[in-house]
Design a protein around this motif. Structure first.
Motif, short mmCIF file in Angstrom:
data_model
loop_
_atom_site.label_atom_id
_atom_site.label_comp_id
_atom_site.label_asym_id
_atom_site.label_seq_id
_atom_site.Cartn_x
_atom_site.Cartn_y
_atom_site.Cartn_z
N PRO A 36 27.67 -26.94 22.56
CA PRO A 36 27.23 -25.72 23.67
C PRO A 36 25.64 -25.78 23.99
CG PRO A 36 28.37 -25.44 21.41
CD PRO A 36 27.59 -26.55 20.91
N THR A 37 25.51 -25.81 25.15
CA THR A 37 24.28 -25.68 25.08
C THR A 37 23.78 -24.26 25.93
OG1 THR A 37 24.87 -26.75 27.42
CG2 THR A 37 24.11 -28.34 25.96
N GLY A 38 25.06 -23.30 26.40
CA GLY A 38 24.82 -22.26 27.13
C GLY A 38 25.32 -20.92 26.16
N SER A 39 25.21 -19.87 26.55
CA SER A 39 25.40 -18.71 25.86
C SER A 39 26.95 -17.69 26.74
CB SER A 39 24.82 -17.98 25.72
OG SER A 39 24.42 -18.53 24.60
N GLY A 40 27.88 -17.37 26.47
CA GLY A 40 28.85 -16.68 27.14
C GLY A 40 29.21 -14.95 26.90
N TRP A 41 29.71 -14.10 27.41
CA TRP A 41 30.60 -13.10 27.01
C TRP A 41 32.12 -13.23 26.30
CZ3 TRP A 41 26.86 -9.75 25.73
CH2 TRP A 41 26.26 -9.40 26.05
N MET A 42 32.12 -12.87 25.23
CA MET A 42 33.44 -12.76 24.56
C MET A 42 34.13 -11.56 24.81
SD MET A 42 34.70 -15.13 21.75
CE MET A 42 34.66 -14.44 19.96
N VAL A 43 35.07 -11.47 24.94
CA VAL A 43 35.25 -9.80 24.47
C VAL A 43 36.42 -10.08 22.89
CG1 VAL A 43 38.36 -8.40 24.98
CG2 VAL A 43 36.82 -9.68 26.37
N ILE A 44 35.66 -8.72 22.11
CA ILE A 44 35.61 -8.70 20.50
C ILE A 44 36.96 -7.62 20.27
CG2 ILE A 44 33.47 -9.52 19.96
CD1 ILE A 44 32.90 -6.79 19.35
N LEU A 65 30.36 -24.55 28.91
CA LEU A 65 31.47 -24.52 29.51
C LEU A 65 30.80 -25.56 31.13
CD1 LEU A 65 31.15 -20.96 30.67
CD2 LEU A 65 33.18 -22.21 29.27
N GLY A 66 29.83 -26.46 31.07
CA GLY A 66 29.84 -27.54 32.09
C GLY A 66 30.08 -27.28 33.11
N SER A 67 30.49 -27.89 34.32
CA SER A 67 30.39 -27.23 35.47
C SER A 67 30.96 -26.25 35.76
CB SER A 67 31.20 -28.93 36.67
OG SER A 67 32.71 -28.70 36.33
N HIS A 71 31.52 -19.66 36.84
CA HIS A 71 33.17 -19.01 37.17
C HIS A 71 32.55 -18.22 35.53
CE1 HIS A 71 35.29 -21.19 40.12
NE2 HIS A 71 34.74 -22.16 39.50
N TYR A 72 32.02 -18.30 34.97
CA TYR A 72 31.82 -16.78 33.65
C TYR A 72 30.30 -16.29 33.94
CZ TYR A 72 35.81 -19.21 31.64
OH TYR A 72 37.23 -20.30 32.65
N PHE A 73 30.71 -14.99 33.20
CA PHE A 73 29.02 -14.22 32.95
C PHE A 73 28.37 -15.00 31.85
CE2 PHE A 73 31.93 -10.87 34.81
CZ PHE A 73 30.97 -11.17 36.13
N GLY A 74 27.14 -14.99 31.76
CA GLY A 74 26.21 -15.95 31.19
C GLY A 74 25.33 -14.78 30.45
N ALA A 75 24.36 -15.13 30.00
CA ALA A 75 23.44 -14.40 29.02
C ALA A 75 23.38 -13.86 29.81
CB ALA A 75 23.12 -14.98 27.67
N LYS A 76 22.24 -13.87 30.70
CA LYS A 76 21.73 -13.49 31.79
C LYS A 76 21.98 -12.43 32.47
CE LYS A 76 17.59 -16.42 31.81
NZ LYS A 76 16.95 -18.03 32.57
#
Length: 196
Positions: A36-44, A65-67, A71-76
């Motif tokens: 994994p190269t990116g970050s995403g927000w996961m519901v806990i 997530l690749g391409s 469609h997803y929220f990232g760390a920034k």
């Protein structure tokens, strides 16, 4: 030619070991490139529809997530303080369609109610859609459905474990809040899982 064959016969184990080591290093480098190269927000923890996102609801995780990353929220991306457009469960990655800037229903409020422990199912949790019934104090009156498909905002797990009364908060509009308060004054409320 004969010297090469003799060399291969004498050192075949070493050649095989070096080849296997080279192959494993090549595979290891390919796996590291696919990490994994990116970050995403996961519901806990479950989030009810219309609820404001709080810092304790989410965790930042490494994802690839690749391409689909747009469609997803990232760390920034700023997600704290936004509102859930629908019920979110633990383990969901936050997609851009899951949140919006303002509350989905104007005038939504979180109404706290006390329910007897025997009148609430053990499967009721935040984010769950429930039906609320009234069992009137007057024994001549029949039980009735007060509200259906109401979203649970929070459940006080401490009061649930102690028994007696379980404190829950439901997400309702002012009109529905009035119906619920009126029903609570007329008898006992029962909370059941919504079938749909």
């Amino acid at each position: 030619m004969i010297d090469i064959q003799k060399f291969i016969q004498r050192h075949s184990r070493r050649i095989f070991a070096i080849g296997a080591l080279t192959l494993s290093l090549l595979l290891f480098s390919l796996l590291m490139a696919a990490a994994p190269t990116g970050s995403g927000w996961m519901v806990i923890r479950p989030i009810a529809a219309g609820a404001r996102i709080q810092s304790g609801d989410l965790s930042l995780v490494k994802v690839n997530l690749g391409s689909d990353s747009s469609h997803y929220f990232g760390a920034k991306d700023l997600v704290i303080g936004k509102f859930a457009t629908h019920n979110l469960v633990a383990g969901d990655l936050l997609a851009t369609s899951d949140l919006q800037q303002s509350s989905p229903e104007a005038g939504v409020s979180y109404l706290p109610i006390g329910i007897l422990a025997q009148d609430i199912g053990s499967d009721i949790s935040p984010g769950k859609s429930v039906d609320i019934y009234l069992i009137p104090k007057d024994s001549s009156a029949a039980p009735a459905l007060v509200l259906s498909q109401i979203s649970v905002a929070s459940v006080d797990s401490r009061s649930r474990s102690l028994g007696g009364s379980v404190n829950i908060s439901v997400s309702v509009t002012p009109t529905k809040a009035q119906l619920l308060v009126d029903a609570e004054s007329q008898g006992r409320l029962v909370v059941a899982s919504d079938a749909f």
